[in-house]
Motif scaffolding. Sequence first.
Motif, PDB file in Angstrom:
ATOM      1  N   ALA A  60      -2.235  -5.583   2.747  1.00  0.00           N
ATOM      2  CA  ALA A  60      -2.908  -4.350   2.318  1.00  0.00           C
ATOM      3  C   ALA A  60      -4.360  -4.325   2.767  1.00  0.00           C
ATOM      4  N   LYS A  61      -4.599  -4.836   3.965  1.00  0.00           N
ATOM      5  CA  LYS A  61      -5.945  -4.877   4.520  1.00  0.00           C
ATOM      6  C   LYS A  61      -5.864  -4.711   6.020  1.00  0.00           C
ATOM      7  N   GLU A  62      -6.744  -3.897   6.570  1.00  0.00           N
ATOM      8  CA  GLU A  62      -6.731  -3.642   8.003  1.00  0.00           C
ATOM      9  C   GLU A  62      -7.557  -4.699   8.719  1.00  0.00           C
ATOM     10  N   ILE A  63      -6.880  -5.519   9.516  1.00  0.00           N
ATOM     11  CA  ILE A  63      -7.543  -6.545  10.313  1.00  0.00           C
ATOM     12  C   ILE A  63      -7.094  -6.362  11.757  1.00  0.00           C
ATOM     13  N   ARG A  64      -8.040  -6.065  12.638  1.00  0.00           N
ATOM     14  CA  ARG A  64      -7.705  -5.777  14.022  1.00  0.00           C
ATOM     15  C   ARG A  64      -7.486  -7.068  14.797  1.00  0.00           C
ATOM     16  N   LEU A  65      -6.517  -7.016  15.709  1.00  0.00           N
ATOM     17  CA  LEU A  65      -6.293  -8.117  16.627  1.00  0.00           C
ATOM     18  C   LEU A  65      -7.301  -8.063  17.763  1.00  0.00           C
ATOM     19  N   PRO A 123       0.812  -1.218   0.000  1.00  0.00           N
ATOM     20  CA  PRO A 123       0.000   0.000   0.000  1.00  0.00           C
ATOM     21  C   PRO A 123       0.846   1.270   0.000  1.00  0.00           C
ATOM     22  N   ALA A 124       0.243   2.352  -0.465  1.00  0.00           N
ATOM     23  CA  ALA A 124       0.991   3.587  -0.693  1.00  0.00           C
ATOM     24  C   ALA A 124       1.387   4.286   0.592  1.00  0.00           C
ATOM     25  N   SER A 125       0.674   4.055   1.673  1.00  0.00           N
ATOM     26  CA  SER A 125       0.969   4.732   2.933  1.00  0.00           C
ATOM     27  C   SER A 125       0.831   3.755   4.092  1.00  0.00           C
ATOM     28  N   GLY A 126       1.378   4.170   5.230  1.00  0.00           N
ATOM     29  CA  GLY A 126       1.259   3.356   6.423  1.00  0.00           C
ATOM     30  C   GLY A 126      -0.090   3.526   7.083  1.00  0.00           C
ATOM     31  N   ILE A 127      -0.261   2.823   8.207  1.00  0.00           N
ATOM     32  CA  ILE A 127      -1.553   2.849   8.888  1.00  0.00           C
ATOM     33  C   ILE A 127      -1.461   3.451  10.283  1.00  0.00           C
ATOM     34  N   LEU A 128      -0.243   3.557  10.828  1.00  0.00           N
ATOM     35  CA  LEU A 128      -0.100   4.040  12.201  1.00  0.00           C
ATOM     36  C   LEU A 128      -0.390   5.528  12.333  1.00  0.00           C
ATOM     37  N   ALA A 129      -0.418   6.251  11.207  1.00  0.00           N
ATOM     38  CA  ALA A 129      -0.736   7.678  11.270  1.00  0.00           C
ATOM     39  C   ALA A 129      -2.165   7.914  11.755  1.00  0.00           C
ATOM     40  N   LYS A 130      -3.037   6.929  11.582  1.00  0.00           N
ATOM     41  CA  LYS A 130      -4.420   7.079  12.048  1.00  0.00           C
ATOM     42  C   LYS A 130      -4.476   7.170  13.572  1.00  0.00           C
ATOM     43  N   LYS A 131      -3.582   6.436  14.215  1.00  0.00           N
ATOM     44  CA  LYS A 131      -3.513   6.438  15.678  1.00  0.00           C
ATOM     45  C   LYS A 131      -2.046   6.345  16.070  1.00  0.00           C
ATOM     46  N   PRO A 132      -1.358   7.479  16.159  1.00  0.00           N
ATOM     47  CA  PRO A 132       0.082   7.462  16.442  1.00  0.00           C
ATOM     48  C   PRO A 132       0.416   6.733  17.738  1.00  0.00           C
ATOM     49  N   LEU A 133       1.589   6.132  17.769  1.00  0.00           N
ATOM     50  CA  LEU A 133       2.032   5.385  18.937  1.00  0.00           C
ATOM     51  C   LEU A 133       2.458   6.328  20.046  1.00  0.00           C
ATOM     52  N   PRO A 134       2.287   5.928  21.285  1.00  0.00           N
ATOM     53  CA  PRO A 134       2.878   6.693  22.392  1.00  0.00           C
ATOM     54  C   PRO A 134       4.379   6.428  22.440  1.00  0.00           C
ATOM     55  N   TYR A 135       5.092   7.258  23.181  1.00  0.00           N
ATOM     56  CA  TYR A 135       6.526   7.021  23.346  1.00  0.00           C
ATOM     57  C   TYR A 135       6.734   5.892  24.346  1.00  0.00           C
ATOM     58  N   ARG A 136       7.691   5.041  24.055  1.00  0.00           N
ATOM     59  CA  ARG A 136       8.043   3.948  24.965  1.00  0.00           C
ATOM     60  C   ARG A 136       8.830   4.511  26.141  1.00  0.00           C
ATOM     61  N   CYS A 137       8.495   4.086  27.334  1.00  0.00           N
ATOM     62  CA  CYS A 137       9.143   4.604  28.538  1.00  0.00           C
ATOM     63  C   CYS A 137      10.540   4.000  28.702  1.00  0.00           C
ATOM     64  N   GLY A 138      11.469   4.836  29.168  1.00  0.00           N
ATOM     65  CA  GLY A 138      12.796   4.350  29.513  1.00  0.00           C
ATOM     66  C   GLY A 138      13.716   4.221  28.325  1.00  0.00           C
ATOM     67  N   PRO A 139      14.960   3.820  28.587  1.00  0.00           N
ATOM     68  CA  PRO A 139      15.934   3.648  27.513  1.00  0.00           C
ATOM     69  C   PRO A 139      15.620   2.415  26.670  1.00  0.00           C
ATOM     70  N   ARG A 140      16.188   2.376  25.490  1.00  0.00           N
ATOM     71  CA  ARG A 140      16.043   1.201  24.637  1.00  0.00           C
ATOM     72  C   ARG A 140      16.825   0.035  25.238  1.00  0.00           C
ATOM     73  N   PRO A 141      16.376  -1.198  24.997  1.00  0.00           N
ATOM     74  CA  PRO A 141      17.176  -2.347  25.434  1.00  0.00           C
ATOM     75  C   PRO A 141      18.431  -2.477  24.582  1.00  0.00           C
ATOM     76  N   ARG A 142      19.413  -3.196  25.103  1.00  0.00           N
ATOM     77  CA  ARG A 142      20.612  -3.479  24.335  1.00  0.00           C
ATOM     78  C   ARG A 142      20.321  -4.630  23.381  1.00  0.00           C
ATOM     79  N   VAL A 143      20.649  -4.448  22.122  1.00  0.00           N
ATOM     80  CA  VAL A 143      20.376  -5.444  21.091  1.00  0.00           C
ATOM     81  C   VAL A 143      21.694  -5.854  20.443  1.00  0.00           C
TER      82      VAL A 143
END
Length: 300
Positions: A289-294, A129-149
């Motif tokens: 390319a289809k929105e299916i909610r969990l 699809p031409a665009s993403g889907i998370l723009a409809k409901k933006p994510l909150p910021y994750r708390c704390g530092p990132r884990p070491r990967v």
Amino acid sequence: MATSLTQANVLSTQSVITESLPTENNTPQYFSVTIRQDSLTVTLDGPTIFILSASLIFAIQFLQPVTVAVLIGLATIVLFVHNDYQNFIKLGPGGTPSTFTGYVRINWLKLWALRDPFKPLPSDQAAQPASGILAKKPLPYRCGPRPRVVGIAPQRQVNQFGSKECYLALRRILENHGRVHTEEMGIGTSCFEKHGLGLFSRYPVNNTCQGEICHVHNSDHSLHLNLHSEDAKEVIEKGWGQRHPLTSRCFLFKMPVPRQFTMVYAPRTRDELKVVCQIIEAAGWWVIAKEIRLDVLGEV
């Protein structure tokens, strides 16, 4: 072109749980592995120090300086490779065999690996699809530092593994999703990792690896999935994940994972599990390319 999953690649819920230990009543008992990465250290006792000192004196007296330098350099390289190989093995099973041949292959791929996993993937105007889907409901910021990967294949967190309860709830959500949407979805062993629970699309628009939408790791409880570049940028900027090292562009050969391949950190709380489920929905949007909610009711 959309392709369907073969029956061999989409298994029943009972048969895909390969990362559990059977108990006496046949109830799966899940476990978590502590992933260690040890720095290179050398501990010498008295006799060893004496032998090394005598050997060094002997070498200086009877060998050319260049030869002595080469021998010391080779010994250092052997120690480094041995420690690095042990750390590779400690990452556990993944898409690359836990053998020395697999270790050599991974070090070859490291030459072409992404240097900055937090740099968003460039947008692709031809993507569908031409665009993403998370723009409809933006994510909150994750708390704390990132884990070491660490690692490439496998790629794992070495801290912030998340809770066992969240991991089990996530598995149940994916398994239920596969059962409810059986005509479009399936669950099975990950096509990328060759281990772990994977969610698949039977008719993918973007055929990632036999239509794999996501998979979850038993060892560190993190996930790998494919996202639209806009959604991957949202995930990275809000602190929920990072790009896989092998999503860099290489003109000599094809990388073993798609450029959209993204790691999502293990959910630590029920609230974080909700966000991770939202990201999985975005992965489904990219693949089919289809929105299916969990359906997360009762789990979060």
